[in-house]
Write a protein that holds these residues in place. Structure first.
Motif, PDB file in Angstrom:
ATOM      1  N   GLU A  42       0.857  -1.187   0.000  1.00  0.00           N
ATOM      2  CA  GLU A  42       0.000   0.000   0.000  1.00  0.00           C
ATOM      3  C   GLU A  42       0.890   1.233   0.000  1.00  0.00           C
ATOM      4  OE1 GLU A  42      -3.716   0.221   2.457  1.00  0.00           O
ATOM      5  OE2 GLU A  42      -2.573   1.819   3.479  1.00  0.00           O
ATOM      6  N   ARG A  43       0.540   2.170  -0.868  1.00  0.00           N
ATOM      7  CA  ARG A  43       1.310   3.411  -0.938  1.00  0.00           C
ATOM      8  C   ARG A  43       0.369   4.561  -1.253  1.00  0.00           C
ATOM      9  NH1 ARG A  43       2.494   5.225  -5.781  1.00  0.00           N
ATOM     10  NH2 ARG A  43       4.286   6.335  -4.909  1.00  0.00           N
ATOM     11  N   THR A  44       0.821   5.766  -0.961  1.00  0.00           N
ATOM     12  CA  THR A  44       0.028   6.953  -1.225  1.00  0.00           C
ATOM     13  C   THR A  44       0.821   7.901  -2.102  1.00  0.00           C
ATOM     14  OG1 THR A  44      -1.110   6.751   0.906  1.00  0.00           O
ATOM     15  CG2 THR A  44      -1.228   8.880  -0.199  1.00  0.00           C
ATOM     16  N   ASP A  45       0.183   8.356  -3.164  1.00  0.00           N
ATOM     17  CA  ASP A  45       0.799   9.281  -4.107  1.00  0.00           C
ATOM     18  C   ASP A  45      -0.010  10.568  -4.108  1.00  0.00           C
ATOM     19  OD1 ASP A  45       2.659   9.603  -6.653  1.00  0.00           O
ATOM     20  OD2 ASP A  45       0.651  10.291  -7.235  1.00  0.00           O
ATOM     21  N   GLU A  46       0.663  11.694  -4.252  1.00  0.00           N
ATOM     22  CA  GLU A  46      -0.050  12.970  -4.184  1.00  0.00           C
ATOM     23  C   GLU A  46      -1.040  13.143  -5.328  1.00  0.00           C
ATOM     24  OE1 GLU A  46       3.314  15.800  -6.410  1.00  0.00           O
ATOM     25  OE2 GLU A  46       2.944  15.991  -4.256  1.00  0.00           O
ATOM     26  N   ARG A  47      -0.836  12.438  -6.415  1.00  0.00           N
ATOM     27  CA  ARG A  47      -1.768  12.534  -7.547  1.00  0.00           C
ATOM     28  C   ARG A  47      -2.771  11.387  -7.555  1.00  0.00           C
ATOM     29  NH1 ARG A  47       1.638  12.221 -12.571  1.00  0.00           N
ATOM     30  NH2 ARG A  47      -0.325  12.733 -13.615  1.00  0.00           N
ATOM     31  N   ALA A  48      -2.303  10.161  -7.318  1.00  0.00           N
ATOM     32  CA  ALA A  48      -3.160   8.979  -7.445  1.00  0.00           C
ATOM     33  C   ALA A  48      -3.874   8.622  -6.151  1.00  0.00           C
ATOM     34  CB  ALA A  48      -2.340   7.786  -7.928  1.00  0.00           C
ATOM     35  N   GLY A  49      -3.442   9.211  -5.029  1.00  0.00           N
ATOM     36  CA  GLY A  49      -4.046   8.856  -3.752  1.00  0.00           C
ATOM     37  C   GLY A  49      -3.530   7.525  -3.245  1.00  0.00           C
ATOM     38  N   LYS A  50      -4.346   6.857  -2.419  1.00  0.00           N
ATOM     39  CA  LYS A  50      -3.940   5.568  -1.852  1.00  0.00           C
ATOM     40  C   LYS A  50      -4.203   4.453  -2.862  1.00  0.00           C
ATOM     41  CE  LYS A  50      -4.856   4.635   2.444  1.00  0.00           C
ATOM     42  NZ  LYS A  50      -5.614   4.256   3.678  1.00  0.00           N
ATOM     43  N   VAL A  51      -3.186   3.642  -3.119  1.00  0.00           N
ATOM     44  CA  VAL A  51      -3.317   2.526  -4.062  1.00  0.00           C
ATOM     45  C   VAL A  51      -2.710   1.279  -3.453  1.00  0.00           C
ATOM     46  CG1 VAL A  51      -3.298   3.998  -6.128  1.00  0.00           C
ATOM     47  CG2 VAL A  51      -1.140   3.087  -5.230  1.00  0.00           C
ATOM     48  N   HIS A  52      -3.160   0.127  -3.944  1.00  0.00           N
ATOM     49  CA  HIS A  52      -2.515  -1.152  -3.664  1.00  0.00           C
ATOM     50  C   HIS A  52      -1.804  -1.593  -4.936  1.00  0.00           C
ATOM     51  CE1 HIS A  52      -5.125  -2.556   0.000  1.00  0.00           C
ATOM     52  NE2 HIS A  52      -4.343  -1.542   0.275  1.00  0.00           N
ATOM     53  N   VAL A  53      -0.531  -1.900  -4.815  1.00  0.00           N
ATOM     54  CA  VAL A  53       0.256  -2.369  -5.953  1.00  0.00           C
ATOM     55  C   VAL A  53       0.542  -3.849  -5.743  1.00  0.00           C
ATOM     56  CG1 VAL A  53       2.247  -1.936  -7.423  1.00  0.00           C
ATOM     57  CG2 VAL A  53       1.305  -0.074  -6.041  1.00  0.00           C
ATOM     58  N   HIS A  54       0.143  -4.674  -6.706  1.00  0.00           N
ATOM     59  CA  HIS A  54       0.207  -6.136  -6.590  1.00  0.00           C
ATOM     60  C   HIS A  54       1.332  -6.680  -7.472  1.00  0.00           C
ATOM     61  CE1 HIS A  54      -4.107  -6.399  -5.005  1.00  0.00           C
ATOM     62  NE2 HIS A  54      -4.020  -5.148  -5.449  1.00  0.00           N
ATOM     63  N   PHE A  55       2.099  -7.616  -6.933  1.00  0.00           N
ATOM     64  CA  PHE A  55       3.180  -8.280  -7.662  1.00  0.00           C
ATOM     65  C   PHE A  55       3.054  -9.787  -7.480  1.00  0.00           C
ATOM     66  CE2 PHE A  55       4.766  -4.192  -6.196  1.00  0.00           C
ATOM     67  CZ  PHE A  55       5.388  -3.659  -7.313  1.00  0.00           C
ATOM     68  N   PRO A  56       3.434 -10.562  -8.491  1.00  0.00           N
ATOM     69  CA  PRO A  56       3.492 -12.016  -8.268  1.00  0.00           C
ATOM     70  C   PRO A  56       4.686 -12.369  -7.399  1.00  0.00           C
ATOM     71  CG  PRO A  56       4.310 -11.482 -10.450  1.00  0.00           C
ATOM     72  CD  PRO A  56       3.825 -10.190  -9.858  1.00  0.00           C
ATOM     73  N   ARG A  57       4.619 -13.494  -6.719  1.00  0.00           N
ATOM     74  CA  ARG A  57       5.775 -13.962  -5.944  1.00  0.00           C
ATOM     75  C   ARG A  57       6.932 -14.332  -6.876  1.00  0.00           C
ATOM     76  NH1 ARG A  57       6.553 -14.464  -0.146  1.00  0.00           N
ATOM     77  NH2 ARG A  57       4.512 -14.650   0.847  1.00  0.00           N
ATOM     78  N   VAL A  58       6.603 -15.092  -7.923  1.00  0.00           N
ATOM     79  CA  VAL A  58       7.637 -15.599  -8.818  1.00  0.00           C
ATOM     80  C   VAL A  58       8.217 -14.448  -9.640  1.00  0.00           C
ATOM     81  CG1 VAL A  58       8.125 -17.118 -10.776  1.00  0.00           C
ATOM     82  CG2 VAL A  58       6.616 -17.893  -8.930  1.00  0.00           C
ATOM     83  N   GLY A  59       9.528 -14.285  -9.567  1.00  0.00           N
ATOM     84  CA  GLY A  59      10.199 -13.278 -10.379  1.00  0.00           C
ATOM     85  C   GLY A  59      10.397 -11.948  -9.693  1.00  0.00           C
TER      86      GLY A  59
END
Length: 311
Positions: free
Chosen positions: A286-303
């Protein structure tokens, strides 16, 4: 459900793989065209640093890597499936090989001097210089195949693919993730024109299969600006993490910790945020950007590599 927003550009091979996923599932989606080289300020506003192509955005949730995008689309619309019932594991393994070993042989061959001349024939010299510098920066700690070695390997891989085509598609009589993944590095070569696509002359059955995969199409796409996509993120809240989501602790990093996530090889840029999920298949920050607001960024485990953020 919020709209499916794919951040991509037309000549990206991995974006072609994602576009075909949309086509296989006959989905409607919004297309945000992003730059193919840095800087990518609107992409980074959503991811915090990750800059590989493509990204899938659903509201304030950002999904990185086509392997994860495939799973997300499969969950949202199970039929037609990307994973054949009797060959789920094989489809995933073949896709991973295609996205790595096959892709890098294809890329080194396709971006050989004669391939580059064809790919950038209608562009100014500085465009090639910028592209080359950008991709060199992304290949930190990677060993790049020389064009001659890549050509030899690529020819062998094409013969192996041809040997699998006893039916219309690689694993069954219908297309699946394996077909889309194996197709996209070959598409990258074929779209370079006759100067490099003659490598397929020895395997006409591969060309016929490619035509069948291309017929899957891209679904129904309508354009969206990156500014609009950022507004979509700002106007939504991330999907809550299910309370029964299993925490798989492989790193000794508890949920709620500040972490970084980065691809293990190509593309060294890191995304930093608070670890809110670590399941057996994905990592979510979870991160907060001044333009996009609060977002969840998802990544796969593999790689991908998870690390505790340095204080």
């Amino acid at each position: 459900m919020s709209e499916l927003i794919l951040h991509q550009y037309p000549l990206s091979p991995f974006a072609e793989k994602a576009r075909l996923m949309m086509g296989l599932k006959q989905l409607n989606w919004r297309s945000v065209e992003i730059p193919r080289v840095m800087p990518k300020p609107d992409v980074v506003a959503l991811t915090g640093g990750y800059r590989r192509t493509p990204l899938l955005q659903i509201g304030a949730d950002i999904y990185c890597d086509t392997g994860l995008i495939a799973d997300v689309l499969e969950h949202l619309q199970p039929e037609p499936s990307l994973y054949p019932v009797l060959h789920k594991g094989m489809a995933r393994v073949l896709a991973q090989w295609a996205d790595s070993t096959l892709f890098w042989a294809s890329a080194a061959y396709t971006l050989s001097p004669k391939g580059v001349a064809a790919k950038f024939a209608d562009q100014p010299p500085e465009a090639l210089q910028t592209f080359a510098a950008d991709r060199k920066a992304m290949r930190t700690n990677m060993v790049q195949l020389r064009p001659a070695d890549a050509t030899s390997a690529y020819r062998s891989y094409l013969r192996r693919i041809a040997s699998m085509l006893d039916q219309d598609f690689l694993l069954t009589e219908t297309p699946c993730l394996a077909d889309l993944a194996v197709y996209h590095p070959l598409w990258f070569t074929r779209t370079g024109g006759p100067a490099i696509s003659d490598i397929f002359d020895a395997t006409p059955e591969v060309l016929a299969w490619m035509d069948r995969v291309a017929a899957v199409g891209h679904g129904q796409a309508t354009p969206m600006s990156s500014t609009e996509a950022i507004e979509v993120a700002r106007n939504h809240v991330p999907t809550p993490i299910p309370s029964d989501e299993v925490f798989q602790d492989d790193h000794g990093i508890p949920l709620g910790s500040r972490v970084t996530v980065a691809a293990e090889s190509f593309g060294p840029e890191t995304s930093e945020g608070v670890l809110v999920a670590a399941t057996r298949t994905r990592l979510v920050i979870e991160r907060t950007d001044e333009r996009a607001g609060k977002v969840h960024v998802h990544f796969p485990r593999v790689g991908y590599v998870l690390r505790a953020a340095q204080a």
